[in-house]
Scaffold this active site. Structure first.
Site, PDB file in Angstrom:
ATOM      1  N   HIS A 128       5.346   7.321  -7.041  1.00  0.00           N
ATOM      2  CA  HIS A 128       6.375   6.353  -7.461  1.00  0.00           C
ATOM      3  C   HIS A 128       7.131   6.806  -8.721  1.00  0.00           C
ATOM      4  CE1 HIS A 128       5.191   3.516  -4.456  1.00  0.00           C
ATOM      5  NE2 HIS A 128       4.004   3.294  -4.971  1.00  0.00           N
ATOM      6  N   ASP A 165       0.879   7.675   2.146  1.00  0.00           N
ATOM      7  CA  ASP A 165       0.513   6.487   1.358  1.00  0.00           C
ATOM      8  C   ASP A 165       1.256   5.283   1.945  1.00  0.00           C
ATOM      9  OD1 ASP A 165      -0.616   5.772  -1.673  1.00  0.00           O
ATOM     10  OD2 ASP A 165       1.091   4.518  -1.060  1.00  0.00           O
ATOM     11  N   HIS A 167       2.738   2.911   0.612  1.00  0.00           N
ATOM     12  CA  HIS A 167       3.966   2.576  -0.108  1.00  0.00           C
ATOM     13  C   HIS A 167       4.982   3.709   0.013  1.00  0.00           C
ATOM     14  CE1 HIS A 167       0.705   0.312  -2.194  1.00  0.00           C
ATOM     15  NE2 HIS A 167       1.607  -0.662  -2.142  1.00  0.00           N
ATOM     16  N   ASP A 252      -4.255   3.624   1.238  1.00  0.00           N
ATOM     17  CA  ASP A 252      -4.026   2.184   1.144  1.00  0.00           C
ATOM     18  C   ASP A 252      -3.401   1.579   2.402  1.00  0.00           C
ATOM     19  OD1 ASP A 252      -1.804   3.658   0.448  1.00  0.00           O
ATOM     20  OD2 ASP A 252      -1.478   2.686  -1.491  1.00  0.00           O
TER      21      ASP A 252
HETATM   22 ZN   LIG Z   1       0.239   3.267  -2.302  1.00  0.00          ZN
END
Ligand SMILES: [Zn+2]
Length: 314
Positions: A128, A165, A167, A252
């Site tokens: 991120h 991931d 996200h 995740d």
């Molecule tokens: Zn994540």
């Protein structure tokens, strides 16, 4: 060349020194992975490398100087929240440099022929973190630094990054948005944090078409991911023909994860690792580097890491 068949590990207990209190991205994640690997005998008969801190030069190949200065200052003044998700503790600047350095160490091992594949178990995570901003539990973008390191220090022409991931890897996308030499492919829950990652985001300028977003609805299953791996991810890798494959390896998407809403099982991560390993074997002499991102259910995290390493060792 040593232990060529088995995936080399980059490991340091120092990754637990990035203190985050009761935050889900906790030092206990590294401890849980360590316990799971030890119990499964995964440290035996395997090369385990110790990372060095990334050079400032390699971090500045991705991040603006003010990002590095902010993390350093926040840490050395005793710690601070950079945003409601992202904490910096007194040792976090050094640990973040060690995380980026661990990713680079894994690249070095694969490029120098010490290892065919390597998995860097680093934290804080990185995907991120944007060139202009640390965010989302991430301080420096470890995988982006590693990709730049592969291009700049090892003279590669093309690096592919697959980000599984749960996200969207907004930071990695931003780092290579206008770049045709880095293919970025992200599979992620959408809409979801951080908000970006629609299929219409495809890069810009000479980088147009080298960003590939695969948004998936909440509740997506092993079968949904498997289909997109086969119909989109693997063909895109073949079309790009990378010199090196990097994987933003988050856990995740697991059905037990407390932060996301996917229904992925432990076995699915092993299957994705197998598919990507086969692609790397066909496209770039097996050169593949996995870098830890998220994964917040400690039991699922440990089990999934063991499953992925087992699949890579087959
Ligand atoms: Zn994540």
């Amino acid at each position: 060349m040593s232990n060529d068949a088995r995936t080399t590990i980059v490991w340091s207990d120092t990754y637990q020194d990035h203190e985050t209190g009761s935050h889900p991205e906790s030092p206990e994640r590294i401890a849980a992975i360590g316990r799971a690997l030890r119990e499964a005998g995964m440290f035996d008969d395997r090369t385990v490398l110790t990372p060095d801190p990334a050079t400032l030069e390699s971090v500045l190949a991705v991040h603006a100087p003010h990002v590095v200065d902010l993390v350093q200052r926040a840490a050395h003044q005793g710690g601070a929240w950079l945003d409601p998700d992202t904490y910096v503790s007194p040792d976090s600047y050094e640990v973040a440099l060690l995380a980026a350095g661990g990713a680079c160490r894994a690249v070095d091992a694969v490029m120098n022929g010490e290892a065919r594949r390597a998995f860097a178990f680093v934290r804080p995570p990185g995907h991120h973190a944007e060139p202009e901003q640390a965010m989302g539990f991430c301080l420096f973008n470890n995988i982006a630094v590693a990709a730049e390191h592969a291009l700049n220090a090892h003279g590669l022409n093309r690096v592919a990054i697959v980000d599984w991931d749960v996200h969207h890897g907004n930071g990695t996308q931003a780092a290579f948005w206008r770049r045709p030499d880095v293919l970025f492919i992200s599979l992620h829950q959408y809409p979801f944090y951080p908000g970006s990652g629609s299929a219409s985001e495809r890069g810009a300028g000479s980088g147009e078409g080298y960003t590939l977003n695969i948004p998936l609805p909440a509740g997506s299953t092993d079968q949904d991911y498997h289909a997109r791996m086969l119909d989109t991810v693997i063909p895109a890798l073949h079309a790009f023909a990378p010199d090196l494959l990097l994987v933003s390896t988050g856990f995740d998407a697991h059905t037990a994860d407390p932060l996301a809403m996917m229904q992925v099982t432990t076995d699915a991560f092993a299957e994705w690792a197998r598919l990507l390993k086969d692609a790397a074997n066909e496209l770039c002499e097996g050169r593949m580097v996995l870098i830890l991102e998220g994964g917040y259910n400690l039991r699922a995290l440990g089990e999934s890491v063991v499953a992925v390493l087992g699949a890579l060792d087959e």
